[in-house]
Design a protein around this motif. Structure first.
Motif, PDB file in Angstrom:
ATOM      1  N   LEU A 171       0.830  -1.211   0.000  1.00  0.00           N
ATOM      2  CA  LEU A 171       0.000   0.000   0.000  1.00  0.00           C
ATOM      3  C   LEU A 171       0.863   1.260   0.000  1.00  0.00           C
ATOM      4  N   THR A 172       1.983   1.206   0.682  1.00  0.00           N
ATOM      5  CA  THR A 172       2.884   2.370   0.718  1.00  0.00           C
ATOM      6  C   THR A 172       3.472   2.650  -0.657  1.00  0.00           C
ATOM      7  N   LEU A 173       3.911   1.591  -1.343  1.00  0.00           N
ATOM      8  CA  LEU A 173       4.471   1.771  -2.683  1.00  0.00           C
ATOM      9  C   LEU A 173       3.411   2.267  -3.667  1.00  0.00           C
ATOM     10  N   LEU A 174       2.196   1.754  -3.542  1.00  0.00           N
ATOM     11  CA  LEU A 174       1.112   2.233  -4.408  1.00  0.00           C
ATOM     12  C   LEU A 174       0.807   3.704  -4.140  1.00  0.00           C
ATOM     13  N   ALA A 175       0.889   4.100  -2.876  1.00  0.00           N
ATOM     14  CA  ALA A 175       0.663   5.509  -2.547  1.00  0.00           C
ATOM     15  C   ALA A 175       1.752   6.380  -3.169  1.00  0.00           C
ATOM     16  N   GLY A 176       3.009   5.943  -3.100  1.00  0.00           N
ATOM     17  CA  GLY A 176       4.080   6.698  -3.730  1.00  0.00           C
ATOM     18  C   GLY A 176       3.897   6.794  -5.230  1.00  0.00           C
ATOM     19  N   MET A 177       3.471   5.696  -5.854  1.00  0.00           N
ATOM     20  CA  MET A 177       3.216   5.704  -7.293  1.00  0.00           C
ATOM     21  C   MET A 177       2.086   6.671  -7.647  1.00  0.00           C
ATOM     22  N   ALA A 178       1.021   6.649  -6.838  1.00  0.00           N
ATOM     23  CA  ALA A 178      -0.114   7.537  -7.106  1.00  0.00           C
ATOM     24  C   ALA A 178       0.280   9.003  -6.958  1.00  0.00           C
ATOM     25  N   ILE A 179       1.089   9.314  -5.956  1.00  0.00           N
ATOM     26  CA  ILE A 179       1.544  10.698  -5.771  1.00  0.00           C
ATOM     27  C   ILE A 179       2.374  11.153  -6.973  1.00  0.00           C
ATOM     28  N   GLY A 180       3.306  10.292  -7.403  1.00  0.00           N
ATOM     29  CA  GLY A 180       4.113  10.652  -8.569  1.00  0.00           C
ATOM     30  C   GLY A 180       3.277  10.802  -9.824  1.00  0.00           C
ATOM     31  N   ALA A 181       2.319   9.891 -10.022  1.00  0.00           N
ATOM     32  CA  ALA A 181       1.458   9.970 -11.205  1.00  0.00           C
ATOM     33  C   ALA A 181       0.612  11.240 -11.185  1.00  0.00           C
ATOM     34  N   LEU A 182       0.119  11.621 -10.018  1.00  0.00           N
ATOM     35  CA  LEU A 182      -0.664  12.844  -9.913  1.00  0.00           C
ATOM     36  C   LEU A 182       0.157  14.067 -10.308  1.00  0.00           C
ATOM     37  N   GLN A 183       1.368  14.142  -9.777  1.00  0.00           N
ATOM     38  CA  GLN A 183       2.226  15.280 -10.111  1.00  0.00           C
ATOM     39  C   GLN A 183       2.604  15.267 -11.589  1.00  0.00           C
TER      40      GLN A 183
END
Length: 462
Positions: A171-183
């Motif tokens: 879940l932590t890695l998915l959150a990091g991926m989502a943050i990067g994708a959003l930016q």
């Protein structure tokens, strides 16, 4: 029907060319060609052949055609063309090791080598993600805050809420991926400059991290799952001597398979390929280097599992960048955006996914940094982590101008930085001296990159 041109059969208007057909004897003078004319005879008598036109030599064939001289010519051609590669980094690294070894003989020891190999992992993972971004010619200023947020999120999920540690990691890695994708989406689709988007993320995600940590500001992590692998007491095969040599053997085997496989494919396609002697030489040099490292680490506690994870991810990312269509698209967008669009590459897709990769590695780097202290705290979002990660990518050879670099730049760059930090610490120098020296090395790396790029432009290779 009248015409302005007299018929060819009109005897009063014989056909006469206005211009001579040729500049040679007999035409420009208005006289028929006479083979007995002195100039014609001189041309027949002159045995001197016309000057030969030098055929260009394919640089990839120099080694095969000229042996050792070919290596020297190829090296000289690359230096003149600004293709320095990793040469400045390797030379600088050797100089650093020699200087600190002269100052303190304990610097070149197994314990210090283990120290460097372990503490380089966290910032090295951040730097890997930044290499992808720098290849686009862009920047991501949020990786430090995202890494701290990832550590805090993992701590809250696994400790406060009792979620399985591996599920919390996912879940932590998915959150990091989502943050990067959003930016990346805001940058690629809306058109907000990446510098502004990621600077806003640098501030915003740090605020979210502080909110998650609460009033205590620190959450201790149990020595389990991935946190155990990233801790300082976890070694490959429990520190068995065979483990380090096994990893060294796998590295040599993979190198040999890659080199000889490429040679076979190029030979089958009928294009220039490197000779077998050179491939054996390269493989042998790698074998000497990796088995020497394995021997040194075995004199301490072995190979840290954190280092193994780091190296595996480097190999995977190197394959993606050099051997896949997606990797070639990243280099293409970083080299020339307009040409990439005309070639049918979806530039917004490439940009968005690259920032998603950066966010994922930022999250993984945050978990690695938290593993070194067994706690998630405000130090995880230290702005110096961002600066060191960027410095590692650039020092290692990744261009700030995009389109040039490799993920191994992260390894070389962070190795330089940690070698400096370790040496200065052993000499008892304060943190301010460390920052000044690291800043000087970074500036030197950027100057070399700029001069190399200028040389490539002047030689027509950029």
């Amino acid at each position: 029907m009248s015409t302005d041109f007299p018929p060819p059969s009109d005897p009063e208007h014989p056909f006469e060319p206005e211009q001579p057909f040729d500049s040679g004897q007999g035409f420009d003078s208005g006289q028929p060609f006479d083979p007995t004319h002195p100039s014609a005879a001189a041309e027949r008598a002159d045995p001197t052949p016309p000057p030969a036109v030098a055929q260009p030599v394919d640089p990839r064939l120099l080694v095969r055609q000229e042996g050792l001289r070919g290596y020297f010519d190829e090296f000289r051609r690359k230096v003149r063309g600004g293709e320095l590669g990793s040469i400045p980094v390797v030379v600088g690294l050797i100089i650093i090791w020699v200087i600190f070894t002269v100052k303190d003989s304990k610097y070149f020891s197994a314990a210090n080598a283990e120290y460097i190999s372990y503490y380089m992992v966290g910032l090295g993972l951040l730097s890997v993600g930044l290499v992808f971004v720098l290849l686009l010619g862009e920047i991501d200023l949020s990786v430090g805050s995202v890494s701290g947020l990832a550590a805090a999120l993992f701590a809250v999920l696994s400790v406060n809420h009792g979620i399985n540690p591996w599920v919390a990691v996912l879940l932590t890695l998915l959150a990091g991926m989502a943050i990067g994708a959003l930016q990346g989406w805001i940058f690629a689709r809306i058109g907000v400059p990446a510098f502004v988007v990621t600077l806003a993320g640098f501030l915003a995600w740090q605020g979210v991290m502080l909110w998650l940590l609460g009033s205590t500001g620190t959450i201790n992590l149990p020595d389990t799952a991935l946190n155990h692998l990233f801790s300082g007491n976890s070694f490959f095969l429990n520190g068995d001597v065979a483990g380090a040599y096994l990893l060294a053997g796998l590295a040599v085997l993979m190198m040999a398979v890659s080199l000889f496989g490429q040679q076979r494919r190029r030979k089958a396609a009928g294009v220039p390929y490197r000779p077998t002697s050179e491939l054996l030489l390269r493989t042998g040099m790698l074998a000497v280097a990796v088995f020497l490292v394995a021997w040194v680490l075995n004199r301490a506690s072995g190979v840290p599992n954190a280092m193994v994870i780091f190296l595996v991810l480097l190999v995977i990312c190197d394959f993606v960048l050099r051997r896949t269509r997606y990797g070639r698209q990243i280099f293409a967008v970083g080299g020339n955006i307009e040409a990439s669009r005309r070639a049918g590459i979806s530039v917004p897709m490439v940009r968005t996914t690259v920032y998603a990769i950066s966010g994922t590695f930022a999250a993984l780097g945050g978990l690695a940094i938290a593993g070194t202290t067994s706690a998630a705290g405000q130090a995880g979002a230290d702005p110096n982590n961002l600066m060191m990660a960027i410095a590692a990518a650039v020092i290692g050879g990744t261009s700030l101008f995009g389109g040039r670099g490799r993920v191994w730049s992260a390894l070389l760059g962070i190795l330089v930085i940690e070698s400096i930090n370790s040496g200065l610490y052993m000499l008892g120098l304060t943190l301010d001296i460390q920052y000044m020296i690291t800043g000087g090395v970074l500036l030197a790396a950027v100057i070399v990159d700029s001069l190399s790029r200028r040389t490539q432009k002047s030689s027509g290779r950029a």
